[in-house]
Design an enzyme around this catalytic site. Structure first.
Site, PDB file in Angstrom:
ATOM      1  N   ASP A 341       4.140  84.719 -66.169  1.00  0.00           N
ATOM      2  CA  ASP A 341       5.107  84.435 -64.521  1.00  0.00           C
ATOM      3  C   ASP A 341       5.247  86.056 -63.383  1.00  0.00           C
ATOM      4  OD1 ASP A 341       6.626  81.997 -65.570  1.00  0.00           O
ATOM      5  OD2 ASP A 341       7.754  83.454 -67.281  1.00  0.00           O
ATOM      6  N   SER A 366       6.744  89.674 -60.125  1.00  0.00           N
ATOM      7  CA  SER A 366       7.771  89.452 -60.983  1.00  0.00           C
ATOM      8  C   SER A 366       8.200  87.697 -60.396  1.00  0.00           C
ATOM      9  CB  SER A 366       8.896  89.875 -61.317  1.00  0.00           C
ATOM     10  OG  SER A 366       9.714  89.150 -62.179  1.00  0.00           O
ATOM     11  N   ARG A 367       8.083  87.129 -60.807  1.00  0.00           N
ATOM     12  CA  ARG A 367       7.506  85.515 -59.995  1.00  0.00           C
ATOM     13  C   ARG A 367       8.926  84.857 -60.054  1.00  0.00           C
ATOM     14  NH1 ARG A 367       2.511  84.485 -62.006  1.00  0.00           N
ATOM     15  NH2 ARG A 367       1.185  85.334 -60.292  1.00  0.00           N
ATOM     16  N   VAL A 368      10.204  85.129 -61.681  1.00  0.00           N
ATOM     17  CA  VAL A 368      11.371  84.775 -61.726  1.00  0.00           C
ATOM     18  C   VAL A 368      11.994  85.689 -61.788  1.00  0.00           C
ATOM     19  CG1 VAL A 368       9.970  82.560 -62.800  1.00  0.00           C
ATOM     20  CG2 VAL A 368      10.343  84.830 -64.166  1.00  0.00           C
TER      21      VAL A 368
END
Ligand code: ATP
Ligand code: MG
Length: 505
Positions: A341, A366-368
């Site tokens: 992620d 940081s995708r989430v």
């Protein structure tokens, strides 16, 4: 009086009986070793062995069946290969491989089969878990919504990680990858997070160093180290991350928050490539076998934030991948980047220029994690990334020594101060509240009149001084509510202005 049967009736009865006949026996055919080489054994005669089944060779040795063909079975050895000779009898066990789990493992160093490596004697396991188990389903999962603080300013402010997230740490050799992982473990002290450090194919001396560092920092109490070193056979190295994940999952399914670090998956891929080549599987790009993506995706899919119905536990993964010459488009890096992620990208150039941790903020994401960031940090981090990006861009022009306008000079000044603020020594975690205050000050550009290199000193001294005095109430309020109100922010900035006015005088 006897009844007369004719032959067709007899045949019919026999056929009926034969159709419903069940062989009720659990005797399974044994096999025989044909050849053994570098931890891979070829066996003939194992007719009904299952994929991943544990088989016993002679009395003492065990192997896992991996290649199932009509005539020959390929298996990977779990013990030294010099005990095996052609002709040895092989028995199927009907079992898959399991590792011990439970609280007694905390503070211990074990091998992938659950044997202690730290000389502290045996431990009592509370249960045994299969080293391979399916990942939690979609319905068992909840959203990543709670932060996992690393204590590293550059990460927590700009690349936040949430509990249940998988964030890759990627970079060339000796760029501080392991250091980030260890700092994160140390920062979990007193936060009720169990940590599992997985060493795959490293030098024994490196693993010893990690254990020593963690012990010195008081972090072993809540940490388990699972290790297979470079000197051990490839099959053991290959199994290590799966068995460590099983150990970690036990805590997650009991409702705990767990952090797992795979150091590193490049060496894991190499171990699997070795096994595949010895098993004579066809090789593809960079000589890796076709299922190299799957071995990492099925591993990392086991990290999750569980729903409340499932106990609400979480497993956060920080896999590490080593690149060659900063090439993140090589096979294994791109694979793992696409499974995780987000990634924290470390650069040799930054490391050598003294920027430590050597995080390239532009290439890290940081995708989430953003959803999990505390309100206080979110409030003060908005402009930081942008300012740094502008600074990097302007830096190129500044090199030409051109006549710079005031706006550019300002960007350069702010950028230099920010860069200085983001430097952080190993094992010196910063709390969320300290970060919120520090970046509030940085965001308001209050340090323009001081040399950039004084940044850290001024801010830490200010926080130290006022944490215990003028700001203690506000400080505690931020810590508890994780929010920073406009009123509190104004108060902190006023205090800070007063503080620096005294330094100047
Ligand atoms: P390898 O490729 O060998 O696994 P690595 O990328 O894991 O290396 P580390 O072993 O973590 O790198 O760090 C390399 C060196 O840099 C170590 O001596 C470590 O102490 C030092 N180092 C790492 N981070 C920092 C830091 N923030 N401040 C000071 N020194 C650091
Ligand atoms: Mg390392």
């Amino acid at each position: 009086m006897t009844k007369n049967y004719n032959s067709s009736e007899i045949i019919k009865a026999i056929l009926e009986e034969a159709a419903t006949f069940k062989r009720e026996t659990d005797v399974r055919p044994a096999g025989r070793v044909i050849s053994s080489c570098d931890g891979v054994v070829m066996i003939e005669g194992l007719m009904d062995v299952k994929n991943g089944e544990l088989v016993r060779i002679s009395d003492e040795s065990y192997a896992i069946a991996l290649n199932l063909e009509t005539e020959v079975t390929g298996a990977i050895l779990l013990s030294a290969s010099n005990e095996i000779s052609p002709g040895d009898i092989v028995y199927p066990t009907g079992e898959t491989i399991k590792v011990p789990s439970g609280d007694n493992l905390l503070g211990r160093v074990i091998d992938p089969l659950g044997q202690p490596l730290d000389g502290k004697g045996p431990f009592r396991a509370s249960s045994y878990r299969d080293i391979e188990s399916p990942a939690p389903t979609i319905f068992d999962r909840a959203k990543v919504a709670e932060p996992l603080y690393t204590g590293i300013k550059a990460i927590d402010v700009m690349i936040p990680i949430g509990k249940g997230q998988r964030e890759l740490i990627i970079g060339d050799r000796q760029t501080g990858k392991t250091a980030i992982a260890l700092d994160t473990i140390v920062n979990q002290k007193g936060k009720d997070v169990i940590c599992v450090y997985v060493a795959i194919g490293q030098k024994t001396s490196s693993v010893a160093r990690v254990v020593k560092d963690l012990t010195k920092q008081g972090a072993m109490d809540y940490t388990i180290v699972v290790s297979s070193t470079a000197g051990q056979p490839a099959p053991l190295q290959y199994l290590t991350p799966y068995s460590a994940t099983a150990v970690a999952e036990d805590f997650m399914y009991r409702g705990k928050d767990v952090l797992i670090i795979y150091d590193d998956l490049s060496k894991h891929a190499v171990a699997y490539r070795t096994i595949s080549l010895l098993l004579k599987r066809p090789s593809g790009r960079e000589a890796y076998p076709g299922d190299i993506f799957y071995i990492h995706s099925r591993l990392l899919e086991r990290s999750a934030k569980l729903s409340d119905e499932k106990g609400g536990g979480s497993l956060t993964a920080l896999p590490i991948v080593e690149t060659q010459d900063g090439d993140i488009s090589a096979y294994i890096p791109t694979n793992v980047i696409s499974i995780t992620d987000g990634q924290i990208y470390l650069e040799t150039e930054l490391f050598n220029s003294g920027m430590r941790p050597a995080i390239n903020v532009g290439l890290s994401v940081s995708r989430v994690g953003g959803a999990a960031q505390s309100k206080a940090i979110k409030k003060v981090s908005g402009k930081i990334r942008l300012n740094l990006a502008q600074y990097r861009e302007m830096l190129i022009f500044a090199r030409f020594d051109a006549d710079l306008d005031d706006a550019t000079k300002e960007v350069l000044k702010h950028g230099a101060i920010l860069t200085e603020a983001l430097k952080q020594k190993q094992f010196s975690p910063v709390s969320m509240t300290d970060m919120a205050i520090e970046f509030l000050i940085l965001q308001n550009n209050l340090l323009d009149n001081f040399p950039a290199k004084n940044t850290q000193n001024i801010i830490t001294n200010f926080i130290q001084l006022y944490k215990n005095k003028g700001l203690s109430q506000i400080y505690d309020h931020i810590t508890v509510t994780k929010e920073l109100s406009d009123k509190d922010a104004a108060k902190i900035l006023d205090e800070f202005k007063e503080y620096i006015s005294k330094i100047k005088n």
